[in-house]
Motif scaffolding. Sequence first.
Motif, mmCIF file in Angstrom:
data_model
loop_
_atom_site.group_PDB
_atom_site.id
_atom_site.type_symbol
_atom_site.label_atom_id
_atom_site.label_comp_id
_atom_site.label_asym_id
_atom_site.label_seq_id
_atom_site.Cartn_x
_atom_site.Cartn_y
_atom_site.Cartn_z
ATOM 1 N N TYR A 125 -8.044 -59.953 11.521
ATOM 2 C CA TYR A 125 -7.015 -59.118 10.899
ATOM 3 C C TYR A 125 -7.521 -57.701 10.683
ATOM 4 N N ALA A 126 -8.777 -57.583 10.284
ATOM 5 C CA ALA A 126 -9.336 -56.254 10.024
ATOM 6 C C ALA A 126 -9.368 -55.416 11.296
ATOM 7 N N LEU A 127 -9.802 -56.006 12.393
ATOM 8 C CA LEU A 127 -9.919 -55.254 13.641
ATOM 9 C C LEU A 127 -8.559 -55.005 14.280
ATOM 10 N N ILE A 128 -7.739 -56.043 14.339
ATOM 11 C CA ILE A 128 -6.420 -55.872 14.947
ATOM 12 C C ILE A 128 -5.502 -55.073 14.026
ATOM 13 N N GLY A 129 -5.813 -55.104 12.734
ATOM 14 C CA GLY A 129 -5.054 -54.287 11.802
ATOM 15 C C GLY A 129 -5.151 -52.806 12.126
ATOM 16 N N LEU A 130 -6.262 -52.403 12.743
ATOM 17 C CA LEU A 130 -6.406 -51.011 13.175
ATOM 18 C C LEU A 130 -5.372 -50.677 14.247
ATOM 19 N N ILE A 131 -5.121 -51.640 15.137
ATOM 20 C CA ILE A 131 -4.093 -51.438 16.161
ATOM 21 C C ILE A 131 -2.720 -51.377 15.504
ATOM 22 N N LEU A 132 -2.490 -52.263 14.551
ATOM 23 C CA LEU A 132 -1.205 -52.270 13.846
ATOM 24 C C LEU A 132 -1.001 -50.947 13.107
ATOM 25 N N LEU A 133 -2.072 -50.433 12.514
ATOM 26 C CA LEU A 133 -1.987 -49.157 11.810
ATOM 27 C C LEU A 133 -1.643 -48.031 12.773
ATOM 28 N N ALA A 134 -2.254 -48.078 13.959
ATOM 29 C CA ALA A 134 -1.973 -47.040 14.962
ATOM 30 C C ALA A 134 -0.546 -47.132 15.490
ATOM 31 N N MET A 135 0.038 -48.328 15.426
ATOM 32 C CA MET A 135 1.374 -48.540 15.974
ATOM 33 C C MET A 135 2.464 -48.594 14.899
ATOM 34 N N HIS A 136 2.151 -48.259 13.668
ATOM 35 C CA HIS A 136 3.110 -48.502 12.591
ATOM 36 C C HIS A 136 4.351 -47.610 12.665
ATOM 37 N N LYS A 137 4.303 -46.577 13.510
ATOM 38 C CA LYS A 137 5.476 -45.707 13.646
ATOM 39 C C LYS A 137 6.301 -46.001 14.897
ATOM 40 N N VAL A 138 5.878 -46.970 15.688
ATOM 41 C CA VAL A 138 6.633 -47.249 16.917
ATOM 42 C C VAL A 138 7.971 -47.872 16.564
ATOM 43 N N LYS A 139 8.928 -47.770 17.465
ATOM 44 C CA LYS A 139 10.239 -48.354 17.255
ATOM 45 C C LYS A 139 10.158 -49.876 17.301
ATOM 46 N N ASP A 140 11.116 -50.519 16.684
ATOM 47 C CA ASP A 140 11.162 -51.985 16.682
ATOM 48 C C ASP A 140 11.137 -52.540 18.100
ATOM 49 N N LYS A 141 11.918 -51.926 18.967
ATOM 50 C CA LYS A 141 12.010 -52.412 20.344
ATOM 51 C C LYS A 141 10.655 -52.333 21.039
ATOM 52 N N THR A 142 9.922 -51.245 20.793
ATOM 53 C CA THR A 142 8.600 -51.085 21.409
ATOM 54 C C THR A 142 7.646 -52.154 20.915
ATOM 55 N N ALA A 143 7.637 -52.396 19.593
ATOM 56 C CA ALA A 143 6.752 -53.409 19.024
ATOM 57 C C ALA A 143 7.048 -54.787 19.607
ATOM 58 N N LEU A 144 8.321 -55.113 19.745
ATOM 59 C CA LEU A 144 8.700 -56.427 20.286
ATOM 60 C C LEU A 144 8.373 -56.536 21.767
ATOM 61 N N TYR A 145 8.513 -55.443 22.507
ATOM 62 C CA TYR A 145 8.145 -55.448 23.927
ATOM 63 C C TYR A 145 6.645 -55.667 24.108
ATOM 64 N N VAL A 146 5.852 -55.045 23.240
ATOM 65 C CA VAL A 146 4.400 -55.244 23.316
ATOM 66 C C VAL A 146 4.056 -56.705 23.032
ATOM 67 N N ALA A 147 4.687 -57.280 22.003
ATOM 68 C CA ALA A 147 4.449 -58.693 21.680
ATOM 69 C C ALA A 147 4.831 -59.593 22.856
ATOM 70 N N LEU A 148 5.980 -59.311 23.452
ATOM 71 C CA LEU A 148 6.412 -60.089 24.611
ATOM 72 C C LEU A 148 5.454 -59.894 25.775
ATOM 73 N N GLY A 149 5.004 -58.661 25.982
ATOM 74 C CA GLY A 149 4.071 -58.371 27.076
ATOM 75 C C GLY A 149 2.766 -59.136 26.943
ATOM 76 N N ILE A 150 2.316 -59.307 25.706
ATOM 77 C CA ILE A 150 1.089 -60.081 25.482
ATOM 78 C C ILE A 150 1.254 -61.504 25.993
ATOM 79 N N TYR A 151 2.392 -62.110 25.705
ATOM 80 C CA TYR A 151 2.614 -63.488 26.136
ATOM 81 C C TYR A 151 2.857 -63.582 27.643
ATOM 82 N N VAL A 152 3.470 -62.566 28.220
ATOM 83 C CA VAL A 152 3.635 -62.557 29.676
ATOM 84 C C VAL A 152 2.270 -62.469 30.343
#
Length: 394
Positions: A125-152
Amino acid sequence: MTTSGLAPRLRIHDVDALRGFALLGILLVNITFAASGYPIHVIEDPSYDSGLDHVVRWLSSTFVDMKFYLLFSFLFGYSFQLQLEAAQRAGAAFKPRMLRRLGGLFVIGWLHMVFLITGDILTVYALIGLILLAMHKVKDKTALYVALGIYVWLLFAMGSTGLFMDTSAMFDPAASLVAAQETTANLGGSFGDVIGEHLKALPLYGLSQVTLQGPTTLAALLIGMVAGRRRLLSNVTGQEPVLRKIQLIGFPVGILGGAIYASSGGNGDVLGVLASVMTAPLLAAAYVATMLRFFHSDRGTSLGKALAPAGRMALSNYIGQSVATLLIFTGVGFGLVGQVSPLEMVVIAFAIFGAQMVLSRIWLNQYTYGPVEGVLRGITNGTRPTWRKGVTTS
């Protein structure tokens, strides 16, 4: 204003109750690594080979493994968003506070996995939280696309590995059996022996984080962040039609994937693991929908109230579970490592969590924050730790 500089706001009871439920699932997984040296080497203890032993392991693989850390991660992302918005309302600087929080979380997690148990989610959580912090201003659609892309990507990478590579040569059952016996013996030894085994497991654990658990954790964090923005867990009544739809889809698909994983040999089969990875989010979502419906029913209200205090002290209870299993199973305490059947592990896990629910309620009658939460809050705010009664934040 509170002393932390954040505007007061009430906790979300359902979030705390869900977090408590997730803690139980995490304990059911983690206790297997504390009670035996065999799981870390991806092999079953031949001393427990009865039909009942196999049934308990199969049920755990189907319904528990890979599901609850996703739920815990989703809730971490949800709370991350609530903390961000609280800071914005109060005009407080969120980034330095969160960086201190993630740094404190990393140190606590590192100490946890070195001294208490094999593996840890806090450092992740600490390490990946840095990524979340960097992405906290992205749009909802972008965040969900990244999550989907991870699973693809995982579908492509793991599917290709399972279909076109001979992974059997990477696993030597005889060598794994010897290594598992050695690990079990060391866990039953001195505290130095126990720490040595935890350190030896770090490279394998790190590889798992980079290739599988880390990416799926990031996906869950992002989905949780979006859910937090939309307040999906606020003002839930349990009567929402979407909860029923999630159950109708999540349970059959998730259980099928878990059953394939369990029946194919668990972590020893790449395609079996892939089946679980792809379907675990759906089963985790079905668990959430079920618990929310139950919490708001006449019969389930008391369960939600019982789980919520444990969820409010999730960090303390997570660490406390590892302290308990260290004392029960390793040579530091009673030395029961390798002497407990799969069913007995489940019973012990429920006993530990039951005690935590009671102790959490007693503690929170006197204090606002759990023992470890108070320390982390002090690090986050740059102040001395405090556990006093007062207004809380999620």
